[in-house]
Design a protein around this motif. Structure first.
Motif, PDB file in Angstrom:
ATOM      1  N   LEU A 162       0.828  -1.207   0.000  1.00 16.18           N
ATOM      2  CA  LEU A 162       0.000   0.000   0.000  1.00 16.18           C
ATOM      3  C   LEU A 162       0.865   1.262   0.000  1.00 16.18           C
ATOM      4  O   LEU A 162       0.543   2.247  -0.679  1.00 16.18           O
ATOM      5  N   ASN A 163       1.978   1.218   0.739  1.00 16.69           N
ATOM      6  CA  ASN A 163       2.876   2.377   0.750  1.00 16.69           C
ATOM      7  C   ASN A 163       3.507   2.613  -0.614  1.00 16.69           C
ATOM      8  O   ASN A 163       3.679   3.759  -1.045  1.00 16.69           O
ATOM      9  N   ILE A 164       3.869   1.524  -1.297  1.00 15.66           N
ATOM     10  CA  ILE A 164       4.410   1.667  -2.647  1.00 15.66           C
ATOM     11  C   ILE A 164       3.336   2.209  -3.592  1.00 15.66           C
ATOM     12  O   ILE A 164       3.603   3.049  -4.459  1.00 15.66           O
ATOM     13  N   LEU A 165       2.097   1.731  -3.420  1.00 21.52           N
ATOM     14  CA  LEU A 165       0.987   2.247  -4.216  1.00 21.52           C
ATOM     15  C   LEU A 165       0.809   3.748  -3.979  1.00 21.52           C
ATOM     16  O   LEU A 165       0.617   4.526  -4.933  1.00 21.52           O
ATOM     17  N   ILE A 166       0.891   4.144  -2.706  1.00 17.45           N
ATOM     18  CA  ILE A 166       0.760   5.565  -2.378  1.00 17.45           C
ATOM     19  C   ILE A 166       1.916   6.365  -2.978  1.00 17.45           C
ATOM     20  O   ILE A 166       1.713   7.457  -3.537  1.00 17.45           O
ATOM     21  N   LYS A 167       3.141   5.808  -2.889  1.00 13.32           N
ATOM     22  CA  LYS A 167       4.292   6.468  -3.503  1.00 13.32           C
ATOM     23  C   LYS A 167       4.067   6.634  -5.007  1.00 13.32           C
ATOM     24  O   LYS A 167       4.405   7.666  -5.597  1.00 13.32           O
ATOM     25  N   GLY A 168       3.515   5.584  -5.630  1.00 13.20           N
ATOM     26  CA  GLY A 168       3.237   5.665  -7.062  1.00 13.20           C
ATOM     27  C   GLY A 168       2.239   6.761  -7.388  1.00 13.20           C
ATOM     28  O   GLY A 168       2.405   7.503  -8.365  1.00 13.20           O
ATOM     29  N   VAL A 169       1.191   6.900  -6.561  1.00 16.78           N
ATOM     30  CA  VAL A 169       0.203   7.959  -6.766  1.00 16.78           C
ATOM     31  C   VAL A 169       0.861   9.331  -6.628  1.00 16.78           C
ATOM     32  O   VAL A 169       0.628  10.241  -7.442  1.00 16.78           O
ATOM     33  N   LEU A 170       1.704   9.477  -5.622  1.00 14.76           N
ATOM     34  CA  LEU A 170       2.367  10.765  -5.388  1.00 14.76           C
ATOM     35  C   LEU A 170       3.342  11.105  -6.510  1.00 14.76           C
ATOM     36  O   LEU A 170       3.374  12.242  -6.992  1.00 14.76           O
ATOM     37  N   THR A 171       4.165  10.116  -6.929  1.00 16.95           N
ATOM     38  CA  THR A 171       5.158  10.396  -7.963  1.00 16.95           C
ATOM     39  C   THR A 171       4.513  10.715  -9.316  1.00 16.95           C
ATOM     40  O   THR A 171       5.096  11.414 -10.139  1.00 16.95           O
ATOM     41  N   ARG A 172       3.287  10.207  -9.530  1.00 19.04           N
ATOM     42  CA  ARG A 172       2.608  10.468 -10.801  1.00 19.04           C
ATOM     43  C   ARG A 172       1.792  11.763 -10.777  1.00 19.04           C
ATOM     44  O   ARG A 172       1.390  12.258 -11.834  1.00 19.04           O
ATOM     45  N   ASN A 173       1.542  12.299  -9.597  1.00 19.20           N
ATOM     46  CA  ASN A 173       0.734  13.512  -9.490  1.00 19.20           C
ATOM     47  C   ASN A 173       1.506  14.708  -8.946  1.00 19.20           C
ATOM     48  O   ASN A 173       0.951  15.814  -8.882  1.00 19.20           O
ATOM     49  N   LEU A 174       2.738  14.473  -8.518  1.00 21.20           N
ATOM     50  CA  LEU A 174       3.598  15.564  -8.084  1.00 21.20           C
ATOM     51  C   LEU A 174       4.855  15.581  -8.947  1.00 21.20           C
ATOM     52  O   LEU A 174       5.296  14.539  -9.437  1.00 21.20           O
ATOM     53  N   SER A 175       5.421  16.740  -9.111  1.00 29.83           N
ATOM     54  CA  SER A 175       6.714  16.813  -9.791  1.00 29.83           C
ATOM     55  C   SER A 175       7.781  16.199  -8.898  1.00 29.83           C
ATOM     56  O   SER A 175       7.578  16.042  -7.685  1.00 29.83           O
ATOM     57  N   GLN A 176       8.923  15.864  -9.492  1.00 30.28           N
ATOM     58  CA  GLN A 176      10.006  15.300  -8.681  1.00 30.28           C
ATOM     59  C   GLN A 176      10.468  16.291  -7.622  1.00 30.28           C
ATOM     60  O   GLN A 176      10.851  15.901  -6.523  1.00 30.28           O
ATOM     61  N   THR A 177      10.389  17.590  -7.944  1.00 27.52           N
ATOM     62  CA  THR A 177      10.778  18.616  -6.971  1.00 27.52           C
ATOM     63  C   THR A 177       9.808  18.639  -5.788  1.00 27.52           C
ATOM     64  O   THR A 177      10.223  18.677  -4.626  1.00 27.52           O
ATOM     65  N   ASP A 178       8.496  18.602  -6.076  1.00 27.78           N
ATOM     66  CA  ASP A 178       7.509  18.596  -4.993  1.00 27.78           C
ATOM     67  C   ASP A 178       7.591  17.321  -4.159  1.00 27.78           C
ATOM     68  O   ASP A 178       7.467  17.357  -2.934  1.00 27.78           O
ATOM     69  N   PHE A 179       7.809  16.187  -4.831  1.00 25.08           N
ATOM     70  CA  PHE A 179       7.930  14.936  -4.099  1.00 25.08           C
ATOM     71  C   PHE A 179       9.175  14.948  -3.218  1.00 25.08           C
ATOM     72  O   PHE A 179       9.155  14.456  -2.077  1.00 25.08           O
ATOM     73  N   GLY A 180      10.258  15.515  -3.723  1.00 22.95           N
ATOM     74  CA  GLY A 180      11.471  15.644  -2.921  1.00 22.95           C
ATOM     75  C   GLY A 180      11.264  16.559  -1.736  1.00 22.95           C
ATOM     76  O   GLY A 180      11.761  16.295  -0.633  1.00 22.95           O
ATOM     77  N   THR A 181      10.515  17.659  -1.938  1.00 22.62           N
ATOM     78  CA  THR A 181      10.196  18.581  -0.842  1.00 22.62           C
ATOM     79  C   THR A 181       9.395  17.879   0.251  1.00 22.62           C
ATOM     80  O   THR A 181       9.681  18.006   1.451  1.00 22.62           O
ATOM     81  N   TYR A 182       8.384  17.123  -0.171  1.00 24.49           N
ATOM     82  CA  TYR A 182       7.567  16.358   0.773  1.00 24.49           C
ATOM     83  C   TYR A 182       8.427  15.347   1.533  1.00 24.49           C
ATOM     84  O   TYR A 182       8.282  15.183   2.752  1.00 24.49           O
ATOM     85  N   SER A 183       9.343  14.683   0.829  1.00 27.22           N
ATOM     86  CA  SER A 183      10.215  13.682   1.458  1.00 27.22           C
ATOM     87  C   SER A 183      11.132  14.313   2.496  1.00 27.22           C
ATOM     88  O   SER A 183      11.363  13.744   3.566  1.00 27.22           O
ATOM     89  N   LEU A 184      11.658  15.509   2.188  1.00 26.53           N
ATOM     90  CA  LEU A 184      12.532  16.193   3.141  1.00 26.53           C
ATOM     91  C   LEU A 184      11.758  16.598   4.396  1.00 26.53           C
ATOM     92  O   LEU A 184      12.244  16.436   5.514  1.00 26.53           O
ATOM     93  N   ALA A 185      10.540  17.116   4.219  1.00 28.55           N
ATOM     94  CA  ALA A 185       9.726  17.499   5.374  1.00 28.55           C
ATOM     95  C   ALA A 185       9.363  16.282   6.212  1.00 28.55           C
ATOM     96  O   ALA A 185       9.413  16.316   7.451  1.00 28.55           O
ATOM     97  N   LEU A 186       9.003  15.197   5.549  1.00 25.64           N
ATOM     98  CA  LEU A 186       8.657  13.965   6.257  1.00 25.64           C
ATOM     99  C   LEU A 186       9.856  13.425   7.029  1.00 25.64           C
ATOM    100  O   LEU A 186       9.711  12.875   8.130  1.00 25.64           O
TER     101      LEU A 186
END
Length: 515
Positions: free
Chosen positions: A27-51
């Motif tokens: 499920l976490n990989i599925l969620i990651k897939g949803v995020l990577t397909r709907n966010l830019s790599q920059t936004d996903f990286g920003t979210y990852s740094l905050a997390l």
């Protein structure tokens, strides 16, 4: 508690944990897939740094109690000192909640002052942190509450909340955000709402289904002192171990771009599959081993260490073979062709993480015998190695350097802990059959790599299918699985199937109905 009884309890309990962990990871990989397909790599990286910042804060604020509480509950049960358990539970929950509330207020200020100018998306990271900080005390309460159930051998509670309810609710909230076509901040809000939902169910469950008969008494005496003395080194150890995981992300964000962080953050969770077996078994192993140590049965603990380590590596190696030989295919199918650039990263991380399964239950055994001080020293040494290697390798090699630093530091800590268990307590997993099996596994990987180079057009499924058949035959006839293992496996197989079906088919719905 006999050896067979201990192994049965660990394997049966970990069967349920394994089923939940698998579903949670998928499920976490599925969620990651949803995020990577709907966010830019920059936004996903920003979210990852905050997390990463929030996760680090939460790990520190937990104070090591998520490991200390179950250890002492099981230890006192083994010594028939049940009167001390009430104090351990109450003091653990109170200290965790106080630390969580303080961390919620302090963490944004510390981050903004300590990380000023470090990241190219600093303002966005700070804004996300200010949303996610409210999850910190909720997470800490859940961690300690689950630790209490764990000390009473009720390890399936972890599956209910962290492996089923939390990821399913997160997927639901994220899906709603996707349908609404919203921004990064709304994805973050969906994450927070998922945690609030899971926490609410946890509180109701704890009130309605307490693991022991609670008393309205709050006291801090000798058991609390023992808990704090034992847990504080675990706090340092857990923080440093988490830093080893998060240092890569933070230093990549400092030296490189958020886009690079996005690729690395998508690749890194995949190696969690290499630790899924030992994580599932270790969750049950620590309270069982602590109880055995409390009974004074060192001989049984040493034998248990050998048996479960062998099983752990035998079950983990096929996952490693797939990741090491075919990283490009895995990343392309999961995230898209643009993430195939992380293939070398996945291969290097796989080497580092498989040492966790190979050296086995060294960390868990040292924790069970109460040697938490060494774990702190060991983690400190490994964390220093990780930071130094990251500084040396990330500027010239980017995410490949970060992966190499992590692999080297994780392998180092596994070696140090194994040496400690051997020299101090005379325990190690390296039987003659285990050494022989190690050589066979190295040969298998080498053959698969050569075959891939000679016949690159042959499909992954065909090659891996042949490997699986050969691997099963080797396990059957090489001597790594002996007659005692087969007997235990036969006894456990039926129980695991029954418990997994009940846990997934009945326990979760019944639990939700009880709420």
């Amino acid at each position: 508690m006999s050896l067979n009884e201990s192994v049965n309890r660990i394997v049966v309990g970990s069967g349920v944990i394994f089923a939940g962990t698998i579903s949670g990871l998928l499920l976490n990989i599925l969620i990651k897939g949803v995020l990577t397909r709907n966010l830019s790599q920059t936004d996903f990286g920003t979210y990852s740094l905050a997390l990463t910042v929030i996760s680090l804060t939460g790990a520190i604020a937990t104070l090591g109690l998520h490991e200390g509480v179950p250890r002492y509950i099981a230890y006192f049960r083994g010594r028939n000192e049940d009167h001390k358990i009430q104090e351990i539970v109450v003091s653990g929950l109170l200290m965790g909640l106080v630390a969580g509330v303080l961390a919620m207020f302090i963490s944004p200020i510390v981050f903004e002052r300590a990380a000023a100018g470090m990241f190219d998306t600093q303002d966005n990271i700070s804004a996300i942190i200010r949303i996610m900080i409210f999850a910190i005390p909720l997470t800490i309460f859940m961690n300690i509450a689950i630790a209490v159930y764990r000390g009473f051998d009720r390890t399936n509670v972890n599956m209910y909340f962290y492996d089923v309810i939390r990821p399913v609710s997160l997927w639901a909230f994220v899906s709603i955000a996707v349908l609404a076509g919203v921004s990064l901040h709304t994805f973050v809000l969906a994450d927070l709402l998922s945690m609030v939902f899971t926490f609410s169910l946890m509180v109701v469950y704890f009130i309605k289904n307490p693991p022991f008969k609670p008393e309205l008494k709050v006291r801090f005496s000798e058991p609390t002192k023992q808990l704090v003395k034992y847990s504080f080194p675990l706090l340092i150890s857990a923080t440093l171990l988490n830093l080893m995981t998060w240092t890569d992300t933070i230093m990549l964000g400092y030296f490189k771009s958020s886009q690079v962080v996005g690729v690395y953050s998508a690749v890194y969770p995949l190696v969690s599959f290499l630790t899924i077996i030992i994580t599932s078994m270790g969750f049950v192993y620590i309270p069982v081993a602590s109880r055995i140590w409390g009974e004074g049965r060192k001989d049984i603990l040493g034998s248990l260490y050998k048996v479960v380590t062998k099983w752990c590596f035998v079950l983990s190696f096929p996952i490693f073979a797939l990741m090491f030989v075919y990283p490009e295919a895995i990343l392309t199918r999961l995230y898209g062709a643009e993430y195939a650039t992380g293939a070398t990263v996945l291969r290097i991380l796989a080497i580092g993480f498989i040492t966790n399964a190979y050296f086995g239950f060294n960390y868990h055994t040292i924790m069970a015998v109460g040697d938490s001080g060494f774990l702190m020293k060991c983690s400190t040494a490994s964390a220093v190695i990780n930071v130094v290697l990251n500084f040396m390798l990330i500027p010239p090699y980017g995410m490949i350097g970060a992966a190499a630093a992590s692999a080297a530091s994780f392998a180092t800590i596994e070696l140090l802990m194994t040496l400690r268990a051997w020299r101090t307590h005379g325990m190690h997993p390296f039987t003659i059959a285990y050494k022989k099996f190690t050589v066979i596994c190295i040969a298998l990987i080498s053959i698969m790599m050569v075959f891939k180079l000679i016949l690159p057009t042959v499909g992954l499924l065909w090659v891996y299918g042949v490997f699986a058949v050969v691997y099963i035959i080797i396990c059957q006839y090489s001597g790594v699985i002996n007659d005692d293992d087969r007997t235990i496996a036969k006894q456990v197989r039926t129980q695991v199937r029954t418990n997994v079906r009940r846990s997934i088919g009945l326990f979760v719905p019944r639990t939700l109905r009880n709420l």
